[in-house]
Write a protein that holds these residues in place. Structure first.
Motif: not given
Length: 158
Positions: A14-26, A42-53
């Motif tokens: 819920s908090r980190f959708p890209l990380l969630g997608q990777a863990l749940m579906y990909h 990589l995990a912090p990158m999946y978490r943080d990159i989507p929140n960067l401009e």
């Protein structure tokens, strides 16, 4: 114990959708679920990159970042309804990348297959409809690909 794990996983997704997608579906190109065991950076990158401009990453080959870019492309187009331009060095690299990586991931992941058009025609290496968005795969070696196109997200890979 299992209920607590599921609760933590649901909160993370819920908090980190890209990380969630990777863990749940990909599933990667080998058909395996995502794991950050061998590449914990990589995990912090999946978490943080989507929140960067804006993000610029210099990377070496075989670092797992192309898989992150694939996940991000699919998340932006399939779940957020965006137009994503995925730029690769040449047409031949683009065609090989789409055939060997993108098409395998799309067809090998049930949740992704559901977001493909009904025809499930994945033969087009230049453009794909995915969910409510679309993906353009462009070769940077020609200006023709960059005339009159719009994109919400641009990814330049290698």
């Amino acid at each position: 114990m299992i209920d607590n794990y599921k609760s933590v996983l649901a909160e993370t997704c819920s908090r980190f959708p890209l990380l969630g997608q990777a863990l749940m579906y990909h599933k990667n190109t080998r058909g395996k679920p995502m794991s950050f065991k061998d590449m914990p950076y990589l995990a912090p990158m999946y978490r943080d990159i989507p929140n960067l401009e804006d993000v610029a990453v210099r990377k070496a080959v075989q670092t797992g970042l192309s898989e992150l870019f694939i996940c991000m492309t699919l998340w932006h187009s399939g779940w957020l309804g965006k137009i994503v331009a995925y730029i690769l060095p040449t047409f031949s690299v683009r065609d090989r990348f789409v055939n060997q990586r993108i098409n395998k991931v799309l067809m090998g992941t049930p949740d992704y297959r559901q977001l493909l058009p009904r025809s499930r025609d994945i033969g087009n290496n230049r453009m794909k409809r995915f969910g409510s968005g679309s993906i353009l795969f462009l070769g940077s070696n020609t200006t023709g690909d960059f005339v009159e196109f719009s994109a919400d997200t641009i990814i330049v890979d290698e």
